[in-house]
Motif scaffolding. Structure first.
Motif, mmCIF file in Angstrom:
data_model
loop_
_atom_site.group_PDB
_atom_site.id
_atom_site.type_symbol
_atom_site.label_atom_id
_atom_site.label_comp_id
_atom_site.label_asym_id
_atom_site.label_seq_id
_atom_site.Cartn_x
_atom_site.Cartn_y
_atom_site.Cartn_z
ATOM 1 N N ASP A 235 0.802 -1.235 0.000
ATOM 2 C CA ASP A 235 0.000 0.000 0.000
ATOM 3 C C ASP A 235 0.827 1.273 0.000
ATOM 4 O O ASP A 235 0.693 2.123 -0.879
ATOM 5 C CB ASP A 235 -0.849 0.073 1.287
ATOM 6 N N THR A 257 -1.881 0.930 -11.157
ATOM 7 C CA THR A 257 -1.340 0.466 -9.886
ATOM 8 C C THR A 257 -1.985 -0.838 -9.449
ATOM 9 O O THR A 257 -3.114 -1.153 -9.801
ATOM 10 C CB THR A 257 -1.566 1.502 -8.764
ATOM 11 N N ARG A 259 -1.923 -3.020 -5.634
ATOM 12 C CA ARG A 259 -1.410 -2.927 -4.270
ATOM 13 C C ARG A 259 -1.736 -4.176 -3.489
ATOM 14 O O ARG A 259 -2.693 -4.864 -3.759
ATOM 15 C CB ARG A 259 -2.067 -1.771 -3.526
ATOM 16 N N ALA A 273 -4.589 -7.403 -6.130
ATOM 17 C CA ALA A 273 -5.233 -6.148 -5.758
ATOM 18 C C ALA A 273 -5.784 -5.496 -6.985
ATOM 19 O O ALA A 273 -5.208 -4.574 -7.494
ATOM 20 C CB ALA A 273 -4.259 -5.218 -5.098
ATOM 21 N N HIS A 274 -6.851 -5.955 -7.427
ATOM 22 C CA HIS A 274 -7.413 -5.335 -8.607
ATOM 23 C C HIS A 274 -8.627 -4.494 -8.316
ATOM 24 O O HIS A 274 -9.152 -3.870 -9.215
ATOM 25 C CB HIS A 274 -7.756 -6.393 -9.637
ATOM 26 N N GLU A 275 -9.016 -4.477 -7.067
ATOM 27 C CA GLU A 275 -10.278 -3.791 -6.798
ATOM 28 C C GLU A 275 -10.077 -2.363 -6.378
ATOM 29 O O GLU A 275 -9.092 -2.006 -5.798
ATOM 30 C CB GLU A 275 -11.046 -4.505 -5.695
ATOM 31 N N ASP A 276 -11.056 -1.589 -6.628
ATOM 32 C CA ASP A 276 -11.076 -0.246 -6.106
ATOM 33 C C ASP A 276 -11.878 -0.309 -4.822
ATOM 34 O O ASP A 276 -13.099 -0.338 -4.857
ATOM 35 C CB ASP A 276 -11.756 0.679 -7.092
ATOM 36 N N VAL A 277 -11.216 -0.374 -3.707
ATOM 37 C CA VAL A 277 -11.948 -0.571 -2.456
ATOM 38 C C VAL A 277 -11.601 0.505 -1.448
ATOM 39 O O VAL A 277 -10.588 1.138 -1.572
ATOM 40 C CB VAL A 277 -11.656 -1.939 -1.826
ATOM 41 N N LEU B 33 -6.800 -0.584 -1.982
ATOM 42 C CA LEU B 33 -6.578 -1.086 -3.330
ATOM 43 C C LEU B 33 -7.186 -0.105 -4.309
ATOM 44 O O LEU B 33 -8.283 0.391 -4.099
ATOM 45 C CB LEU B 33 -7.235 -2.460 -3.505
ATOM 46 N N SER B 34 -6.480 0.199 -5.370
ATOM 47 C CA SER B 34 -7.067 1.047 -6.394
ATOM 48 C C SER B 34 -6.301 0.862 -7.685
ATOM 49 O O SER B 34 -5.231 0.278 -7.702
ATOM 50 C CB SER B 34 -7.063 2.512 -5.969
ATOM 51 N N CYS B 80 -14.495 -7.351 0.372
ATOM 52 C CA CYS B 80 -13.776 -7.027 -0.859
ATOM 53 C C CYS B 80 -13.662 -8.283 -1.716
ATOM 54 O O CYS B 80 -13.421 -9.377 -1.193
ATOM 55 C CB CYS B 80 -12.377 -6.500 -0.536
ATOM 56 N N VAL B 81 -13.773 -8.119 -3.028
ATOM 57 C CA VAL B 81 -13.698 -9.277 -3.927
ATOM 58 C C VAL B 81 -12.310 -9.925 -3.896
ATOM 59 O O VAL B 81 -12.157 -11.082 -4.259
ATOM 60 C CB VAL B 81 -14.113 -8.877 -5.359
ATOM 61 N N PHE B 163 -16.991 -4.737 -2.436
ATOM 62 C CA PHE B 163 -16.649 -3.357 -2.098
ATOM 63 C C PHE B 163 -16.196 -2.517 -3.290
ATOM 64 O O PHE B 163 -16.098 -1.308 -3.173
ATOM 65 C CB PHE B 163 -15.598 -3.357 -0.986
ATOM 66 N N TRP B 164 -15.919 -3.139 -4.454
ATOM 67 C CA TRP B 164 -15.589 -2.280 -5.602
ATOM 68 C C TRP B 164 -16.804 -1.472 -6.037
ATOM 69 O O TRP B 164 -16.668 -0.449 -6.705
ATOM 70 C CB TRP B 164 -14.984 -3.088 -6.761
ATOM 71 N N ALA B 167 -17.864 2.931 -4.701
ATOM 72 C CA ALA B 167 -16.878 3.687 -5.478
ATOM 73 C C ALA B 167 -16.215 4.789 -4.669
ATOM 74 O O ALA B 167 -16.881 5.603 -4.030
ATOM 75 C CB ALA B 167 -17.555 4.281 -6.705
ATOM 76 N N LYS B 168 -14.874 4.803 -4.720
ATOM 77 C CA LYS B 168 -14.099 5.869 -4.085
ATOM 78 C C LYS B 168 -14.199 7.162 -4.882
ATOM 79 O O LYS B 168 -14.403 7.144 -6.090
ATOM 80 C CB LYS B 168 -12.626 5.480 -4.062
ATOM 81 N N TRP B 184 -14.567 -1.890 -13.539
ATOM 82 C CA TRP B 184 -14.162 -3.278 -13.310
ATOM 83 C C TRP B 184 -15.115 -4.249 -13.997
ATOM 84 O O TRP B 184 -14.720 -5.366 -14.349
ATOM 85 C CB TRP B 184 -14.073 -3.588 -11.814
ATOM 86 N N TYR B 189 -15.120 -8.391 -14.138
ATOM 87 C CA TYR B 189 -15.804 -8.605 -12.865
ATOM 88 C C TYR B 189 -17.315 -8.647 -13.063
ATOM 89 O O TYR B 189 -17.847 -8.190 -14.067
ATOM 90 C CB TYR B 189 -15.391 -7.533 -11.851
#
Lengths: 277, 204
Positions: A235, A257, A259, A273-277, B33-34, B80-81, B163-164, B167-168, B184, B189
């Motif tokens: 991270d 990126t 992470r 780490a492919h997710e946007d979480v 994660l992003s 989270c996936v 959790f994806w 959205a952030k 995604w 996904y």
């Protein structure tokens, strides 16, 4: 196994995305061989009968099942290039982990685990459609998907100017060291910069200390203006390295990126780490 | 054939198991994660917009106006996936119902939305999954302002989906007649992402 990559336009982001192979269901993967990379990192080679193929940078899900049916699942970056038929995962042992100590400590050739994939379609590089110079930045075992890209680049005879900036704690922690050195010696279009953050081993002539702006700037200047960048690591490493890229003038949409949280609780295996979480 | 892994014992915790969706494990920290560099949007230029499918604004709020819509606090488990779950996370934000009401919408004009974010990230959701308090736009986590790497200034929170979908760096919701895939969802996904049905990837 070769995969077919075609460029399409992303639905709403306007960026080019790669058609990725659809993830397989769970299937048996037989251990062919296990190779020690460092004192805590091993590469496990699997034979997978119905693997749909993958793109460099993708990952695979691993499932272990205990005799009473209890299961543990984690994701690992794929180390082997799409061009070879077996599948290699490079696994960093987390001492408080649940899955990585088993994979690196107890798994033996001819054992079978369950595997599915490939997963992830953003952190990928294909020589076929990506012609821009390439800057790869890895921290620790974040080098694994980047090595997959380098191997794919070599096997597809891509001459894209490429640099790898690789941050490692100590010299003993450097994964793929001899392979990277050999590539740097034989390929004039490839630049290798390894930096050690914890110590400078006797005889170490490379960089020491954390990745900084001058190092990133110098590589970007050498590679030219329009550069594709891939950053992978823990991270904090990725947060810092991606911020340096932005400072060095890289457009945010050219920075990809991935992470992983190298934190307690056995929370995370390496390399996913492919997710946007 | 047997799928037993020779010699694998694992570290199970039965007390957690009913709260954990299949294939997930519990963490105590909060992994980040992003897909790219973290955007940093100054609050004085931050707005939240509800948009029609053609981009017409149905409602727009600045940072202060938005937070004055009537905040609520929720505690939720998140999944989270990439297979970690975290229990009892505390959030403060505006329920999506309230945002719709503030824009004068009695009924949502279309069945789907696309969440629009700084950095170009998008994700698609059925409107129904955002109603009746099931989703919020949040700016506080654990009593503190939401950190940029976790999606601050504000992110969507839809805890019943992977959790994806939360959205952030959210800046708006666009109504859609059709369920067009987001970032995604284009990249392999699942379109809906229910952790209890393990809808991780396209085709699950």
């Amino acid at each position: 196994m070769a995969t077919t990559a075609t460029a399409t336009r992303g639905g709403n982001s306007g960026t080019t995305v790669t058609r990725v192979p659809r993830a397989s269901g769970w299937q048996p993967a037989r251990v062919v061989s296990i190779r020690e990379e460092t004192h805590r990192v091993k590469t496990i080679r699997f034979a997978v009968t119905n693997w749909p193929g993958h793109l460099a940078g993708q990952h695979a899900d691993v499932r272990l099942t205990a005799e009473d049916g209890y299961r543990a699942e984690r994701s690992y970056s794929i180390a082997s290039p799409p061009e070879i038929s077996d599948l290699e995962l490079t696994v960093d042992r987390l001492d408080d982990g649940e899955v990585s100590p088993f994979l690196t400590g107890q798994l033996r050739p001819d054992d079978t685990i369950q595997l599915r994939g490939p997963i992830g379609g953003h952190f990928v590089w294909t020589a076929l459609e990506r012609r821009r110079p390439l800057l790869l930045v890895g921290g620790g075992s974040g080098v694994v998907p980047l090595m997959c890209m380098l191997r794919h680049r070599k096997l597809s005879h891509s001459a894209v100017p490429t640099a790898l900036l690789y941050s490692s704690r100590t010299r003993e922690d450097v994964i793929y060291h001899s392979e990277l050195m050999a590539l740097a010696e034989s390929d004039p279009a490839f630049t290798l910069r390894i930096t050690l953050t914890r110590d400078s081993a006797p005889g170490w002539s490379g960089r020491v200390g954390r990745i900084d702006l001058p190092a990133v700037q110098a590589l970007l200047d050498d590679l030219g203006r329009a550069v594709d960048t891939f950053v992978c690591g823990p991270d904090a490493f990725v947060e810092a390295a991606a911020a340096l890229m932005v400072q060095a003038g890289q457009p945010a949409d050219a920075i990809r990126t991935e992470r992983f949280g190298a934190t307690g609780n056995g929370s995370k295996s390496t390399g996913v780490a492919h997710e946007d979480v | 054939m047997s799928s037993i892994t020779r010699g694998f014992q694992g570290r199970r915790s039965h007390s957690e198991s009913k709260r954990l969706p299949p294939g997930q494990h519990l963490v105590g920290d909060f992994p980040v994660l992003s897909a790219g560099a973290t955007p940093h949007t100054p609050l004085d230029s931050w707005t939240f917009a509800l948009e029609a499918e053609d981009g017409t604004k149905i409602g727009t709020w600045n940072w202060d106006e938005f937070r004055a819509l009537g905040p609520t606090e929720v505690t939720a488990d998140i999944h989270c996936v990439t297979r970690w779950s975290k229990f009892d996370t505390d959030w403060r934000g505006i329920a999506v119902d309230r945002i719709f009401a503030a824009a004068g919408l009695e009924d949502p004009p279309s069945p789907f939305v696309l969440a629009l974010c700084d950095g170009g990230y998008t994700t698609n959701l059925p409107v129904e999954d955002l109603l009746d308090g099931k989703a919020l736009v949040v700016w506080e986590f654990d009593g503190e302002p939401l950190a940029p790497e976790h999606g601050g200034p504000a992110r969507l929170l839809v805890p019943h989906l992977y959790f994806w979908k939360s959205a952030k760096w959210i800046r708006g919701l666009r109504f859609m007649e059709d369920n067009e895939p987001g970032f995604w969802e284009v990249n392999g996904y699942h379109s809906y992402g229910d952790p209890w049905r393990e809808q991780r990837y396209d085709g699950d």
